[in-house]
Motif scaffolding. Structure first.
Motif, short mmCIF file in Angstrom:
data_model
loop_
_atom_site.label_atom_id
_atom_site.label_comp_id
_atom_site.label_asym_id
_atom_site.label_seq_id
_atom_site.Cartn_x
_atom_site.Cartn_y
_atom_site.Cartn_z
N THR A 147 1.51 -8.03 -2.45
CA THR A 147 1.90 -8.24 -1.06
C THR A 147 2.08 -6.92 -0.30
O THR A 147 1.81 -6.87 0.90
CB THR A 147 3.18 -9.07 -0.96
OG1 THR A 147 4.21 -8.45 -1.74
CG2 THR A 147 2.95 -10.48 -1.47
N GLU A 148 2.52 -5.87 -0.97
CA GLU A 148 2.65 -4.59 -0.28
C GLU A 148 1.28 -4.04 0.09
O GLU A 148 1.08 -3.49 1.18
CB GLU A 148 3.41 -3.59 -1.16
CG GLU A 148 4.88 -3.94 -1.31
CD GLU A 148 5.58 -4.13 0.03
OE1 GLU A 148 5.40 -3.26 0.92
OE2 GLU A 148 6.29 -5.13 0.20
N ALA A 149 0.31 -4.22 -0.81
CA ALA A 149 -1.06 -3.79 -0.50
C ALA A 149 -1.62 -4.62 0.65
O ALA A 149 -2.37 -4.10 1.50
CB ALA A 149 -1.93 -3.91 -1.74
N LEU A 150 -1.26 -5.89 0.71
CA LEU A 150 -1.70 -6.74 1.80
C LEU A 150 -1.14 -6.24 3.13
O LEU A 150 -1.89 -6.11 4.11
CB LEU A 150 -1.26 -8.18 1.55
CG LEU A 150 -1.47 -9.16 2.71
CD1 LEU A 150 -2.95 -9.32 3.03
CD2 LEU A 150 -0.83 -10.52 2.39
N ARG A 151 0.15 -5.97 3.16
CA ARG A 151 0.75 -5.48 4.41
C ARG A 151 0.10 -4.19 4.87
O ARG A 151 -0.18 -3.99 6.07
CB ARG A 151 2.25 -5.27 4.21
CG ARG A 151 3.08 -6.55 4.10
CD ARG A 151 4.56 -6.22 4.10
NE ARG A 151 5.40 -7.41 4.07
CZ ARG A 151 5.90 -7.96 2.96
NH1 ARG A 151 5.63 -7.38 1.78
NH2 ARG A 151 6.64 -9.04 3.03
#
Length: 487
Positions: A226-230
């Motif tokens: 999710t951090e990579a997505l953000r």
């Protein structure tokens, strides 16, 4: 008044051109022959080989020229009966490979009924339309979608994904896109590196380009990071792109991993993005009390795609798309030219037609076999079949872990077990691939393969209500036997 004639009208060369049998009693006997063969196949499905390769002589016959003169129904009945053993084998309890459902005998009855009705589910006010509407109502309830949501029974998750993402596209840039196209909108979407390829194909077919679907890396449990997505969303906005959708997966095809669906729903809410969930087989876990919580956040999705013909064991083909916003869904597809105009009364009356919720005007009566299947078994029994497969996956994973000659290659998240045989050979990938091929050719079992971090894995998928732990024990024994033969 013209005099009525008892003679059939004739066409070219004196032929009538009528397709109904002249000998209905003979046709009835041929039909019973095919039905008995079909029921024998289902009743004896645990016996014999999993996969029976099609014999060369039958392959040659299937390459014969287009027939000008017909053979008649008895010959066709024999041809159908002869072909029945030569499928991939997914009705067999030791079909453990690709994510195919194992079907059910009851669907034979539904398919007979659907063939006799020959209904077009595109539209008009007739009984089959209401059957599909009830199936959609049931699915909304089972998947936690609101009463006002909409949906359609489609061929499978690939088509459901196209329907969902087209609706998402119009939700972001307006229904004008139906006529004007995306007009340089530079739309981009997001999925994990484990997402099924149907998502990229949908981007291609919708004119967005498969490169516009950003592949987000996964964590150690093969879930979207999710951090990579953000970070990717922020980067795309800075570069002048328009993010519009995030695709989460409930049960990846490689290893059954489940994206952090709740976190993805939060990100989409914060960023103003459409949240789509690919639940091709994993959405069925919503029916199983023991594992429901693993996929429960899919109920927050704006759209959901899943298959009846996988873990719910409806015969191929049958899938479903659910859309949270009914009006957006209708706006994305509804089209009523003069020859399809609605009316207040008569056959053109009734509620919104299924053709207005997807790209197909001509639509078969797929919903009947889904409706009949749920009526026959109920969601409790279907959920128990899902839970049993998950327990079997945990059993097999533990069995592999305890076996010094085998190596578990990914966590068992749901119903898929990926592992390999360890041996002192030059190339473990080639070695394990040969094990799988020999298993398939032996007819004992059919697993498949995949790659995890570049290493080839034996992949066992459990979406089969006929599989037992004894089948899994036999699988492991055969893997060891074949491995010993190869070395």
């Amino acid at each position: 008044m013209a005099k009525k004639s008892g003679k059939a009208e004739t066409g070219l060369n004196g032929k009538t051109g009528y397709l109904d049998p002249e000998d209905w009693d003979g046709f009835r006997r041929a039909a019973h022959q095919v039905l008995d063969a079909a029921l024998d196949k289902m009743q004896n499905v645990r016996e014999g080989r999993v996969w029976n390769p099609l014999p060369d002589e039958m392959k040659a016959d299937l390459l014969s020229e287009l027939p000008e003169d017909g053979e008649g129904f008895q010959e066709v009945a024999e041809r159908i009966t002869e072909l029945m053993p030569y499928t991939a084998g997914n009705t067999h309890p030791r079909w453990l490979g690709w994510v195919h459902g194992s079907g059910s005998p009851g669907n034979i009855l539904a398919e007979i009924g659907a063939a006799a009705m020959n209904a077009n589910l595109g539209g008009r006010d007739h009984g089959p339309i209401y059957v599909e509407q009830q199936v959609i109502q049931w699915c909304k309830h089972a998947m936690g979608f609101p009463e006002g949501a909409s949906g359609a029974v489609v061929s499978g998750t690939s088509m459901a994904t196209i329907v969902a993402l087209k609706t998402a596209r119009e939700a972001h840039i307006g229904v004008e896109a139906r006529a004007k196209g995306v007009c340089g909108a530079r739309l981009v979407g997001y999925c994990s590196t484990q997402t099924h390829s149907c998502a990229g194909r949908a981007f291609d077919l919708l004119g967005l380009g498969s490169d516009a679907l950003r592949k987000i890396p996964c964590d150690d449990l093969f879930r979207m990071d999710t951090e990579a997505l953000r970070a990717q969303i922020a980067q795309d906005r800075a570069d002048g792109f328009q993010p519009f959708v995030v695709i989460g997966t409930a049960g990846t095809v490689n290893m059954g991993s489940i994206d952090p669906l709740g976190d993805l729903a939060d990100i989409c809410a914060a960023e103003g993005l459409w949240f789509h969930v690919d639940g091709a087989f994993g959405a069925a876990a919503m029916l199983a009390e023991e594992v429901r919580e693993r996929v429960a956040p899919l109920a927050r999705a704006d759209s959901l795609a899943f298959d009846f013909h996988k873990w719910l064991h409806v015969n191929f083909d049958a899938g479903c798309v659910l859309i949270r916003d009914h009006d957006l869904h209708l706006a994305a597809f509804s089209h009523n030219p003069d020859y399809l105009a609605k009316a207040e009364r008569g056959l053109s009356a009734g509620p919104a037609w299924p053709k207005d919720y997807g790209p197909e005007l001509s639509r078969g009566f797929r919903a009947l076999k889904v409706w009949a299947h749920i009526h026959e078994h109920g969601t409790r029994t279907l959920g128990e079949a899902v839970a049993r497969n998950c327990a079997q996956a945990e059993y097999l994973g533990a069995k592999v872990d305890a076996d010094g000659g085998l190596e578990l290659m990914a966590p068992v998240a749901l119903n898929i077990v990926c592992f390999r045989h360890l041996a002192p050979v030059d190339d473990l990938n080639v070695f394990n691939h040969e094990i799988v091929v020999r298993l398939q050719e032996s007819g004992v079992a059919v697993p498949s393969t995949t790659r995890i971090h570049g290493a080839l894995a034996i992949r066992v998928n459990l979406t089969n209500h006929r599989t037992s732990r004894a089948d899994l024990d036999l699988l492991i024994d055969e893997i060891h036997r074949i491995a010993a033969d190869i070395q």
